[in-house]
Design an enzyme around this catalytic site. Structure first.
Site, PDB file in Angstrom:
ATOM      1  N   ASP A 174       9.881  43.848  53.096  1.00  0.00           N
ATOM      2  CA  ASP A 174      10.984  44.799  52.896  1.00  0.00           C
ATOM      3  C   ASP A 174      11.155  45.408  51.500  1.00  0.00           C
ATOM      4  OD1 ASP A 174      11.172  43.559  55.317  1.00  0.00           O
ATOM      5  OD2 ASP A 174      13.333  43.287  55.271  1.00  0.00           O
ATOM      6  N   TRP A 373      10.893  39.528  48.627  1.00  0.00           N
ATOM      7  CA  TRP A 373       9.465  39.888  48.533  1.00  0.00           C
ATOM      8  C   TRP A 373       9.095  40.322  47.115  1.00  0.00           C
ATOM      9  CZ3 TRP A 373       6.198  38.559  52.302  1.00  0.00           C
ATOM     10  CH2 TRP A 373       6.708  38.369  53.599  1.00  0.00           C
ATOM     11  N   GLU A 416      12.567  30.005  54.711  1.00  0.00           N
ATOM     12  CA  GLU A 416      12.048  31.360  54.909  1.00  0.00           C
ATOM     13  C   GLU A 416      11.015  31.679  53.822  1.00  0.00           C
ATOM     14  OE1 GLU A 416      15.224  34.171  54.695  1.00  0.00           O
ATOM     15  OE2 GLU A 416      14.052  35.809  55.553  1.00  0.00           O
TER      16      GLU A 416
HETATM   17  C1  GLC Z   1      12.802  40.187  57.080  1.00  0.00           C
HETATM   18  C2  GLC Z   1      11.338  40.094  56.639  1.00  0.00           C
HETATM   19  C3  GLC Z   1      10.426  40.537  57.784  1.00  0.00           C
HETATM   20  C4  GLC Z   1      10.736  39.686  59.010  1.00  0.00           C
HETATM   21  C5  GLC Z   1      12.229  39.708  59.349  1.00  0.00           C
HETATM   22  C6  GLC Z   1      12.598  38.683  60.411  1.00  0.00           C
HETATM   23  O1  GLC Z   1      13.165  41.497  57.354  1.00  0.00           O
HETATM   24  O2  GLC Z   1      11.107  40.879  55.521  1.00  0.00           O
HETATM   25  O3  GLC Z   1       9.084  40.414  57.427  1.00  0.00           O
HETATM   26  O4  GLC Z   1       9.999  40.134  60.086  1.00  0.00           O
HETATM   27  O5  GLC Z   1      13.002  39.398  58.224  1.00  0.00           O
HETATM   28  O6  GLC Z   1      12.190  37.413  60.024  1.00  0.00           O
END
Ligand code: GLC
Length: 446
Positions: A174, A373, A416
C-alpha cells in the site's frame, strides 16, 4: 537432543498456526485478520491456500475457488470480495456494481491485486496425484486464462508487455515509497493539501478504523491514507472503466513487484496447460514472451537495479523498496543481475539487518522500522524471495532466509509484520498469511 527440541518447536508453531487459520476461517474463505480485515483479499487467500494445502488440500482448493466467485465477466479478479455481514458499509465505498462487468451475486472492489493465484493453484497441484492434478488444473485454468487475458487487454493498452496498476492497493504494498512519492508529487487532491496545511489530520484520525486495532505510528499517516481513499473515489467515479480512468488520470504505474509476479504466474499457466495438454491461445503466449523481455526495460544501469515505471512518462521511479529483489522471483533475469540483487540482500545497510527482509532498505530516508510497507519485514515477500533464490540457484541464501523467517515467527508470533531491527511484532496479531506461510516454510524446509 537438538533435533528433538527443534521438532518440538516446529510442532508448536504448526499447531499455533493452525489455530490462527481456524480462527479466521469463514467456511469457504479465510479473512486476513478478524476485525481489521473482515473481507476476502485476493493475494491473502492465495498465500493462505499455499499453507492450507499441507493441512487439508480440499479446503485449500475451496479457498481459491471462492476467489473465482468474484471474477468479473471481463476477466478481472477483484482484490476484495466484500462481506455482507461485517462492515457492510464497505460495499458502498466500493460500489463495484457501477461496472457492467461486476458479478450480480457478490459485492466486490473495482481493482485487482498481484496475480498470485496461478502460483497457489500449482502449489496445490503438487499435493495431488497426476489424475487429480489434471482435474484440478482443468477446473481453474479457464478462469486464470481469462484473468491474464484481461491483464493484457486492459492493463497493457500500448502492448508494451507490462501491466499497469491504477492504485497502490493493486500492488499489495500500500504505502510503498515509489507509489507514495508519485502521489505526493503529482496527485494529492486539493482538499487533502488544505487539511495538511491547516493541521486538521487529527479530526480524520478519530474516524479511522485501522488505528482502533493498531497503533497509529504503525500505519500509513493520515494524509497518505486520505490520498489512497481519494484515489479510490476517483476510480469509482469512472465506474472502474479503464479507458475513462486513463483519459483523466496520470496516476498509472507499471509496478515492478506486480509484473514479476505476473511473469511467474504466466510460467505457471504454461505448466498447467502442458499438464492437461491444452494449447494456450497464441496471442497470449506472445504477450507472455513480451513481458519477460519488457522486465529488462525496468533495469537501471546507473544504480544497477530494477524499478517500477510511470506508465505515462516512462520515467523510472527510483525510490528504494523491496520490489528491487522481486525479479529473483520472476526467475527470468540473468545470473549476473541476480548476483547483484543477492549482494543487496546480504548488505546489512540495505536488505540484510538482523531480521530480514525489510520492505525498504535500511539506509533509505524512507526507512521507518514500524511503518507498514516503509520498513517492516513481511512474511509473504520473504516467501517470494526464498522461492526465487531457490530457483535462481542461491540455495544457501534461500535456506538461511527460510530459517530466519521461521525463527522470527517463533520469536514474535503470527503478526502482520515485524520490526526488521529488533524482530518485534507489529500490526495486527493472528494474521492469516503469516500463519499459512510459516506452515509452508516449515513443511518445505530441507
Ligand atoms: C493491507 C496490505 C495488503 C493486504 C491487505 C489484507 O492492505 O497492504 O497487502 O492484502 O492488507 O491483508
Amino acid at each position: 537432543m537438538k533435533n528433538q527440541s527443534s521438532d518440538t518447536k516446529s510442532t508448536t508453531i504448526l499447531e499455533a498456526a493452525k489455530t490462527v487459520l481456524e480462527m479466521n476461517d469463514q467456511g469457504s474463505y479465510t479473512v486476513p485478520a478478524k476485525g481489521l480485515y473482515p473481507h476476502q483479499w485476493l493475494w491473502d487467500s492465495c498465500f493462505v491456500a499455499i499453507g492450507l494445502r499441507h493441512l487439508d488440500v480440499e479446503r485449500a482448493k475451496t479457498e481459491l475457488l471462492s476467489l473465482l466467485r468474484g471474477q468479473w465477466s471481463n476477466g478481472m479478479i477483484p482484490h476484495n470480495i466484500l462481506s455482507d455481514q461485517v462492515h457492510a458499509r464497505d460495499k458502498n465505498i466500493w460500489r463495484g456494481w457501477l461496472s457492467p462487468y461486476s458479478p450480480d451475486d457478490v459485492n466486490t472492489s473495482g481493482i485487482t491485486q498481484p496475480p498470485v493465484l496461478a502460483e497457489a493453484a500449482v502449489q496445490i497441484g503438487k499435493k495431488l496425484s497426476l489424475p487429480e492434478r489434471r482435474t484440478w488444473y482443468r477446473t481453474v485454468l479457464p478462469a486464470l486464462i481469462k484473468h491474464h487475458q484481461w491483464l493484457y487487454k486492459e492493463r497493457d493498452p500500448h502492448n508494451e508487455g507490462l501491466a499497469l496498476q491504477i492504485h497502490p492497493w493493486e500492488t499489495g504494498l500500500d504505502n510503498t515509497p515509489p507509489w507514495m512519492s508519485e502521489l505526493h508529487d503529482h496527485q494529492m487532491a486539493g482538499w487533502i493539501t488544505l487539511i495538511k496545511k491547516l493541521h486538521l489530520e487529527f479530526l480524520i484520525t478519530m474516524f479511522r478504523r485501522d488505528t482502533h486495532y493498531v497503533p497509529a505510528e504503525q500505519r500509513l499517516d493520515t494524509i497518505d491514507a486520505l490520498a489512497l481513499y481519494s484515489t479510490q473515489r476517483r476510480l469509482r467515479r469512472k465506474r472502474y472503466d479503464i479507458s475513462r480512468v486513463l483519459t483523466h488520470s496520470l496516476f498509472a504505474i507499471e509496478d515492478l513487484t506486480f509484473n514479476c509476479i505476473f511473469i511467474r504466474a504466466n510460467q505457471h499457466l504454461v505448466h498447467m496447460a502442458k499438464t492437461i495438454r491444452f494449447d494456450l491461445p497464441h496471442e497470449l503466449l506472445d504477450s507472455m514472451q513480451k513481458t519477460e523481455a519488457a522486465l529488462e526495460q525496468l533495469w537501471d544501469p546507473y544504480s544497477s537495479q530494477y524499478y517500477s515505471r510511470n506508465f505515462v512518462t516512462h520515467t523510472m521511479l527510483k525510490e528504494p523498496s523491496i520490489a528491487a529483489l522481486i525479479p529473483l522471483y520472476a526467475g527470468t533475469i540473468s545470473q549476473e543481475r541476480a548476483n547483484t540483487l543477492v549482494k543487496m540482500l546480504e548488505n546489512q545497510h540495505l536488505f540484510g539487518p538482523a531480521f530480514p527482509v525489510p520492505s525498504v532498505p535500511i539506509n533509505s530516508t524512507w526507512f521507518n522500522s514500524g511503518a507498514y510497507w516503509q520498513g517492516p519485514t513481511w512474511i509473504n515477500t520473504n516467501w517470494l524471495i526464498i522461492d526465487g533464490l531457490n530457483r535462481m540457484g542461491f540455495k544457501d541464501h534461500a535456506a538461511a532466509l527460510q530459517e530466519s523467517t521461521i525463527e522470527l515467527v517463533a520469536k514474535s508470533g503470527f503478526s502482520e509484520y515485524f520490526d526488521p531491527l529488533t524482530g518485534t511484532a507489529d500490526g495486527v496479531q493472528n494474521f492469516s498469511w503469516t500463519a499459512a506461510l510459516a506452515i509452508d516454510l516449515l513443511r518445505t524446509k530441507g
